[in-house]
Design a protein around this motif. Structure first.
Motif, PDB file in Angstrom:
ATOM      1  N   ILE A 148       0.918  -1.202  -0.131  1.00 14.76           N
ATOM      2  CA  ILE A 148       0.062  -0.429   0.452  1.00 14.76           C
ATOM      3  C   ILE A 148       1.058   1.068   0.421  1.00 14.76           C
ATOM      4  O   ILE A 148       0.334   2.432  -0.865  1.00 14.76           O
ATOM      5  N   PHE A 149       1.911   1.174   1.046  1.00 16.18           N
ATOM      6  CA  PHE A 149       2.980   2.881   0.775  1.00 16.18           C
ATOM      7  C   PHE A 149       3.442   2.478  -0.610  1.00 16.18           C
ATOM      8  O   PHE A 149       3.493   3.715  -1.644  1.00 16.18           O
ATOM      9  N   ALA A 150       4.325   1.605  -0.596  1.00 20.58           N
ATOM     10  CA  ALA A 150       4.949   1.351  -2.266  1.00 20.58           C
ATOM     11  C   ALA A 150       3.253   1.901  -3.594  1.00 20.58           C
ATOM     12  O   ALA A 150       3.925   3.323  -4.371  1.00 20.58           O
ATOM     13  N   ARG A 151       2.416   1.806  -3.000  1.00 25.42           N
ATOM     14  CA  ARG A 151       1.201   1.935  -4.292  1.00 25.42           C
ATOM     15  C   ARG A 151       1.615   3.279  -4.389  1.00 25.42           C
ATOM     16  O   ARG A 151       1.243   4.281  -5.042  1.00 25.42           O
ATOM     17  N   ASN A 152       1.195   3.772  -3.076  1.00 26.58           N
ATOM     18  CA  ASN A 152       0.948   5.096  -2.860  1.00 26.58           C
ATOM     19  C   ASN A 152       2.269   6.166  -3.321  1.00 26.58           C
ATOM     20  O   ASN A 152       2.082   7.220  -3.633  1.00 26.58           O
ATOM     21  N   LEU A 153       3.319   5.767  -2.912  1.00 24.26           N
ATOM     22  CA  LEU A 153       4.615   6.263  -3.021  1.00 24.26           C
ATOM     23  C   LEU A 153       4.605   6.527  -4.468  1.00 24.26           C
ATOM     24  O   LEU A 153       4.524   8.323  -5.141  1.00 24.26           O
ATOM     25  N   ARG A 154       4.594   5.306  -5.249  1.00 22.05           N
ATOM     26  CA  ARG A 154       4.973   6.021  -6.521  1.00 22.05           C
ATOM     27  C   ARG A 154       3.621   6.354  -7.797  1.00 22.05           C
ATOM     28  O   ARG A 154       4.263   7.628  -7.656  1.00 22.05           O
ATOM     29  N   ARG A 155       2.073   6.684  -7.212  1.00 16.65           N
ATOM     30  CA  ARG A 155       1.287   7.209  -7.842  1.00 16.65           C
ATOM     31  C   ARG A 155       1.652   8.591  -7.471  1.00 16.65           C
ATOM     32  O   ARG A 155       1.342   9.649  -8.025  1.00 16.65           O
ATOM     33  N   ILE A 156       1.796   9.029  -5.694  1.00 21.86           N
ATOM     34  CA  ILE A 156       2.020  10.704  -5.917  1.00 21.86           C
ATOM     35  C   ILE A 156       2.967  11.139  -6.176  1.00 21.86           C
ATOM     36  O   ILE A 156       3.531  12.007  -6.489  1.00 21.86           O
ATOM     37  N   ALA A 157       4.794  10.528  -6.317  1.00 18.76           N
ATOM     38  CA  ALA A 157       5.653  10.761  -6.729  1.00 18.76           C
ATOM     39  C   ALA A 157       5.699  11.233  -7.878  1.00 18.76           C
ATOM     40  O   ALA A 157       5.989  11.941  -9.110  1.00 18.76           O
ATOM     41  N   SER A 158       4.133  10.121  -8.956  1.00 20.57           N
ATOM     42  CA  SER A 158       4.962   9.931 -10.237  1.00 20.57           C
ATOM     43  C   SER A 158       3.653  11.561 -10.520  1.00 20.57           C
ATOM     44  O   SER A 158       4.179  12.081 -11.578  1.00 20.57           O
ATOM     45  N   GLU A 159       2.650  12.406  -9.928  1.00 18.19           N
ATOM     46  CA  GLU A 159       1.429  12.674  -9.715  1.00 18.19           C
ATOM     47  C   GLU A 159       2.629  14.096  -9.495  1.00 18.19           C
ATOM     48  O   GLU A 159       2.124  15.081 -10.262  1.00 18.19           O
ATOM     49  N   LYS A 160       3.409  14.274  -8.930  1.00 15.12           N
ATOM     50  CA  LYS A 160       3.983  15.530  -8.274  1.00 15.12           C
ATOM     51  C   LYS A 160       5.564  15.912  -8.843  1.00 15.12           C
ATOM     52  O   LYS A 160       6.221  16.693  -8.577  1.00 15.12           O
ATOM     53  N   GLN A 161       5.693  14.867  -9.932  1.00 16.97           N
ATOM     54  CA  GLN A 161       6.820  14.875 -10.984  1.00 16.97           C
ATOM     55  C   GLN A 161       8.261  14.348 -10.291  1.00 16.97           C
ATOM     56  O   GLN A 161       9.016  15.396 -10.255  1.00 16.97           O
ATOM     57  N   ILE A 162       7.998  14.013  -8.722  1.00 16.04           N
ATOM     58  CA  ILE A 162       9.320  13.685  -7.738  1.00 16.04           C
ATOM     59  C   ILE A 162      10.279  12.516  -7.947  1.00 16.04           C
ATOM     60  O   ILE A 162       8.931  11.719  -8.149  1.00 16.04           O
ATOM     61  N   THR A 163      11.374  12.654  -8.164  1.00 17.84           N
ATOM     62  CA  THR A 163      12.145  11.191  -8.336  1.00 17.84           C
ATOM     63  C   THR A 163      12.466  10.686  -7.376  1.00 17.84           C
ATOM     64  O   THR A 163      12.406  11.319  -6.163  1.00 17.84           O
ATOM     65  N   GLN A 164      12.765   9.140  -7.813  1.00 17.66           N
ATOM     66  CA  GLN A 164      13.631   8.882  -6.470  1.00 17.66           C
ATOM     67  C   GLN A 164      14.902   9.592  -5.966  1.00 17.66           C
ATOM     68  O   GLN A 164      14.960   9.440  -5.057  1.00 17.66           O
ATOM     69  N   SER A 165      15.456  10.062  -6.775  1.00 19.11           N
ATOM     70  CA  SER A 165      16.391  10.841  -6.912  1.00 19.11           C
ATOM     71  C   SER A 165      15.917  12.337  -5.773  1.00 19.11           C
ATOM     72  O   SER A 165      16.622  12.213  -4.860  1.00 19.11           O
ATOM     73  N   ASP A 166      14.910  12.652  -5.715  1.00 19.43           N
ATOM     74  CA  ASP A 166      14.411  13.343  -5.136  1.00 19.43           C
ATOM     75  C   ASP A 166      14.173  13.355  -3.712  1.00 19.43           C
ATOM     76  O   ASP A 166      14.937  13.856  -2.972  1.00 19.43           O
ATOM     77  N   ILE A 167      13.574  11.540  -3.395  1.00 17.06           N
ATOM     78  CA  ILE A 167      13.656  11.083  -2.354  1.00 17.06           C
ATOM     79  C   ILE A 167      14.995  11.183  -1.850  1.00 17.06           C
ATOM     80  O   ILE A 167      14.555  10.761  -0.867  1.00 17.06           O
ATOM     81  N   VAL A 168      16.092  10.496  -2.162  1.00 17.61           N
ATOM     82  CA  VAL A 168      16.782   9.852  -1.693  1.00 17.61           C
ATOM     83  C   VAL A 168      18.578  11.355  -0.995  1.00 17.61           C
ATOM     84  O   VAL A 168      18.054  11.296   0.474  1.00 17.61           O
ATOM     85  N   SER A 169      17.908  12.743  -2.000  1.00 11.32           N
ATOM     86  CA  SER A 169      17.900  14.180  -0.941  1.00 11.32           C
ATOM     87  C   SER A 169      17.295  14.058  -0.087  1.00 11.32           C
ATOM     88  O   SER A 169      17.904  14.707   1.366  1.00 11.32           O
ATOM     89  N   ALA A 170      15.844  14.004   0.032  1.00  7.34           N
ATOM     90  CA  ALA A 170      15.234  14.512   1.356  1.00  7.34           C
ATOM     91  C   ALA A 170      15.604  14.072   2.297  1.00  7.34           C
ATOM     92  O   ALA A 170      15.320  14.279   2.984  1.00  7.34           O
TER      93      ALA A 170
END
Length: 71
Positions: free
Chosen positions: A9-31
């Motif tokens: 559930i977490f992974a699905r929501n994370l992928r969806r929201i990140a995609s909608e907001k155009q936030i990459t995995q690299s952005d999450i790594v930095s944050a």
């Protein structure tokens, strides 16, 4: 609810929201100051972040933590 279901559930929501907001995995790594492998595991439902990291993810995405963990 089983931990595998919670992670998915977490992974699905994370992928969806990140995609909608155009936030990459690299952005999450930095944050979160985590490795790219760890963030990839979050996106793929293999691992689940600790609450402090999850809050940083939510802040980066501009959502509440509940948006990440609720189905």
């Amino acid at each position: 609810m089983e931990i595998n279901e919670t992670r998915e559930i977490f992974a699905r929501n994370l992928r969806r929201i990140a995609s909608e907001k155009q936030i990459t995995q690299s952005d999450i790594v930095s944050a979160t100051n985590c490795s790219s492998a760890t963030v990839s595991d979050w996106f793929n439902g293999k691992k689940y972040p600790r609450p402090n990291r999850m809050q940083r993810i939510a802040d980066t995405l501009g959502v509440c933590m509940s948006d990440l963990i609720e189905d």
